[in-house]
Scaffold this active site. Structure first.
Site, PDB file in Angstrom:
ATOM      1  CB  SER A  13      -0.707  -0.057   1.769  1.00 21.26           C
ATOM      2  OG  SER A  13      -1.474   1.441   1.351  1.00 21.26           O
TER       3      SER A  13
ATOM      4  CE1 TYR B 173      -4.559  -2.192   4.894  1.00 15.12           C
ATOM      5  CE2 TYR B 173      -3.361   0.428   4.122  1.00 15.12           C
ATOM      6  CZ  TYR B 173      -4.197  -0.828   3.833  1.00 15.12           C
ATOM      7  OH  TYR B 173      -4.354  -1.020   2.671  1.00 15.12           O
TER       8      TYR B 173
ATOM      9  CE  LYS C 264      -1.545  -3.552   3.074  1.00 16.24           C
ATOM     10  NZ  LYS C 264      -1.552  -4.728   1.576  1.00 16.24           N
TER      11      LYS C 264
END
Length: 261
Positions: free
Chosen positions: A139, A152, A156
């Site tokens: 991401s 998150y 990533k």
């Protein structure tokens, strides 16, 4: 289109979103695709849609035994493993203070450990074939985080680091390992987030606003990500490894972030 004729391909998270788009693209290129996901309904739907070039395996990327069995099933059914596309992932919101431990564990297990386990079992099969390619979905938040996505963003950033490590470890096996780093892409997960943050508006209006935040003025399409994944998995990209490639509609350039070579 026949760029994956004779290739055996595993796509984790292949039942929905970017994973489904990747499965479609590999199958359209003649590849034999094993779609791996933990939701039987989405796996069955994807296999039915794609047709004879697809098969399904219902399994959890967090589970060692499931990933071992998924890879073995693909190798037995399709004669080996040439490509692994790691597309399974979840998004959860919270700071390190308000994120429950079990949510942190879920995000890191699915987003990061899932790549570790799938690769752990796929790489020995790739060695038997004389090489292969691994592509992981990361991401833009590996580079620049929004607020309130601690787990998150951590997952990533770790994906990009893991990709670099694996690229070095397995270059001698003729296995390339790369990451694809999307911005906002039109997936069920993005729609879930838009519904969560729509406030007094609508999810559609929220998606439009997020799209306008990209210099190209829109959110991306899963098929656009799939084309990049397919390129990195193809014979055309055999001199690319350890890379993290942005596909972000220019959003990181807008933020003034320069990624060193």
């Amino acid at each position: 289109m026949s760029d994956f004729n004779g290739k055996s391909i595993i796509v984790t998270g292949g039942g929905l979103g970017m994973g489904l788009a990747c499965a479609r693209r590999f199958a359209a290129g003649g590849g034999k695709v094993m779609i791996v996901a933990n939701d039987k309904a989405s796996v069955d739907s994807a296999v039915a849609e794609i047709g004879e070039n697809a098969a399904g395996f219902v399994g959890d990327v967090r589970r060692n035994d499931d990933m071992a069995a998924a890879v073995q099933t693909a190798a037995s059914r399709h004669g080996g493993v040439d490509v692994l596309a790691c597309c399974a992932g979840i998004q959860r919101y919270g700071t390190v203070v308000d994120t429950p431990e079990e949510v942190w564990d879920d995000v890191l297990d699915i987003n990061l450990k899932g790549i570790f386990l799938a690769s752990k079992f796929a790489i020995p099969e790739m060695r038997k074939r004389g090489g292969g390619a691994i592509v992981a979905i990361s991401s833009v938040q590996a580079y620049a985080s929004q607020a309130g996505v601690a787990a998150y963003t951590a997952s990533k950033g770790a994906i990009n680091a893991l990709v670099r490590a694996m690229a070095l470890d397995h270059a001698g096996d003729n296995i390339t390992v790369n990451a694809v780093c999307p911005a906002s892409i039109d997936t069920p997960m993005l729609h879930w987030a838009a519904d969560l943050w729509k406030g007094d508006g609508t999810a559609e209006a929220t998606l439009d606003a997020w799209g306008r935040g990209h210099p190209l003025g829109r959110i991306g399409k899963p098929c656009e990500v799939a084309e990049l994944v397919a390129f990195l998995a193809s014979e055309k990209a055999r001199f690319i490894t350890g890379a993290d490639v942005k596909i972000d509609g220019g959003v990181l350039s807008k933020l003034g972030i320069v990624i060193p070579d």
